[in-house]
Design a protein around this motif. Structure first.
Motif, short mmCIF file in Angstrom:
data_model
loop_
_atom_site.label_atom_id
_atom_site.label_comp_id
_atom_site.label_asym_id
_atom_site.label_seq_id
_atom_site.Cartn_x
_atom_site.Cartn_y
_atom_site.Cartn_z
N GLN A 167 -8.21 15.25 3.74
CA GLN A 167 -7.36 14.14 3.34
C GLN A 167 -6.75 14.52 2.01
O GLN A 167 -7.32 15.31 1.25
CB GLN A 167 -8.14 12.83 3.21
CG GLN A 167 -9.16 12.83 2.09
CD GLN A 167 -9.97 11.54 2.05
OE1 GLN A 167 -10.45 11.06 3.07
NE2 GLN A 167 -10.16 10.99 0.87
N HIS A 192 -8.33 12.06 7.59
CA HIS A 192 -8.19 10.66 7.20
C HIS A 192 -6.76 10.45 6.70
O HIS A 192 -6.29 11.20 5.85
CB HIS A 192 -9.18 10.29 6.10
CG HIS A 192 -10.59 10.16 6.58
ND1 HIS A 192 -11.68 10.10 5.74
CD2 HIS A 192 -11.10 10.04 7.84
CE1 HIS A 192 -12.79 9.96 6.45
NE2 HIS A 192 -12.47 9.93 7.72
N VAL A 193 -6.11 9.42 7.22
CA VAL A 193 -4.69 9.20 6.97
C VAL A 193 -4.47 7.92 6.19
O VAL A 193 -5.00 6.86 6.55
CB VAL A 193 -3.92 9.12 8.31
CG1 VAL A 193 -2.44 8.82 8.07
CG2 VAL A 193 -4.08 10.41 9.10
N LEU A 205 2.32 3.08 5.83
CA LEU A 205 2.30 4.48 6.22
C LEU A 205 3.72 4.99 6.50
O LEU A 205 3.99 6.19 6.33
CB LEU A 205 1.43 4.66 7.46
CG LEU A 205 1.19 6.10 7.93
CD1 LEU A 205 0.48 6.91 6.84
CD2 LEU A 205 0.40 6.12 9.22
N TRP A 212 3.20 13.09 6.40
CA TRP A 212 2.13 13.27 7.38
C TRP A 212 2.60 14.06 8.60
O TRP A 212 1.83 14.84 9.17
CB TRP A 212 1.55 11.92 7.78
CG TRP A 212 0.56 11.44 6.77
CD1 TRP A 212 0.72 10.46 5.84
CD2 TRP A 212 -0.75 11.98 6.56
NE1 TRP A 212 -0.40 10.35 5.07
CE2 TRP A 212 -1.32 11.26 5.48
CE3 TRP A 212 -1.48 12.99 7.16
CZ2 TRP A 212 -2.61 11.53 5.02
CZ3 TRP A 212 -2.76 13.26 6.70
CH2 TRP A 212 -3.31 12.53 5.64
N LEU A 216 0.38 17.33 9.45
CA LEU A 216 -0.33 17.40 10.72
C LEU A 216 0.19 18.54 11.58
O LEU A 216 -0.58 19.19 12.31
CB LEU A 216 -0.21 16.07 11.47
CG LEU A 216 -0.96 14.90 10.83
CD1 LEU A 216 -0.66 13.60 11.57
CD2 LEU A 216 -2.46 15.15 10.79
N ALA A 230 -6.67 11.69 14.00
CA ALA A 230 -6.07 11.32 12.72
C ALA A 230 -6.46 9.86 12.49
O ALA A 230 -5.95 8.96 13.17
CB ALA A 230 -4.55 11.49 12.76
N LEU A 250 1.70 5.74 12.91
CA LEU A 250 0.90 6.92 13.18
C LEU A 250 1.13 7.42 14.60
O LEU A 250 1.29 8.64 14.84
CB LEU A 250 -0.58 6.61 12.98
CG LEU A 250 -1.55 7.76 13.27
CD1 LEU A 250 -1.26 8.97 12.39
CD2 LEU A 250 -3.00 7.30 13.08
#
Length: 256
Positions: A167, A192-193, A205, A212, A216, A230, A250
């Protein structure tokens, strides 16, 4: 499509009961839940673990166990209690903390680092007997608070059943994040997002979607062979509505 699947850490909602969390995760279309060992499934409480595991299974949610075992401060006996809960939960992965919590890695002697690596290696071996993987929290004030320390630790442990989480430290720039995952990405199981700034202020987010998406994508190569998650961890104002929005973001990131 990303190899990561969307999930939730239940520390996000410490005050909510497991039934409510399962409903939120299911309604958000997530694939898994990591149950917190200090909030919802206590170490050694196998009755609660079985109940929570059943709730999760009925909702078709895979489980992981987020323990707060911190070797070498916590020994193999303490780990055993957490492992019992993970097994009763039906979890295939247990997260532990490397080193004494709230202690910077720079403050450890070579001998203390060696003791931590040996303790974690023993825990990895014990978990392997039950087909449970061990993953190390990647967090400030631990033995994974810098990439160099995390890399040296996982090399010293040298056990094929022990992995790293990843993270970003709050406010970590994208270039630094990419340098980190390039160095330790081969050992990373799950991530961990969240979207925080350096002062730990929380944001939707969506404000960090490009960040991200890039990170990723860069985390593709790993020795980990299982399903990868995730995991959303903390949302603005601890609000379920904010979680639903973040979950949609996400899922879109992972689809892209």
């Amino acid at each position: 499509m990303s190899e990561f699947e969307p999930a939730l850490c239940t520390v996000t909602f410490r005050s909510l009961p497991p039934e409510k969390i399962v409903d939120l995760a299911r309604n958000a279309g997530l694939a898994a839940i990591e149950w917190a060992g200090d909030a919802h499934v206590s170490p050694g409480d196998t009755l609660v673990a079985r109940i929570v595991g059943l709730l999760s299974a009925r909702a078709e949610l895979t489980t992981s166990y987020g323990s707060y075992v911190a070797p070498p401060t916590d020994d193999l006996m303490e780990f055993g209690r957490a492992l019992e809960s993970a097994i009763a939960l039906g979890a295939s992965n247990i997260r532990i903390w490397p080193g004494t919590r709230r202690r910077d890695s720079k403050d450890y002697s070579a001998g203390e680092r060696r003791d931590a690596a040996e303790a974690i290696r023993d825990m990895g071996a014990e978990a392997a007997r039950h087909r449970v993987t061990v993953s190390l929290e990647y967090h400030p004030q631990s033995l994974t608070d810098t990439t160099d320390s995390a890399s040296r630790l996982i090399d010293a442990i040298a056990h094929d059943n022990v992995y790293l989480y990843w993270q970003p430290r709050p406010g970590l720039e994208l270039g630094e994040a990419l340098a980190e995952v390039a160095r330790i990405g081969q050992h990373v199981s799950h991530v961990h997002v969240f979207a925080w700034d350096r002062d730990r202020n929380r944001f939707p987010l969506a404000s960090a979607a490009d960040y991200w998406r890039t990170v990723l994508s860069a985390l593709a190569a790993t020795r980990w062979t299982g399903r990868r998650f995730a995991m959303l961890e903390f949302v603005a104002n601890d609000a379920p509505a904010a979680f639903i929005e973040d979950a949609e973001t996400l899922k879109q990131i992972l689809l892209e």
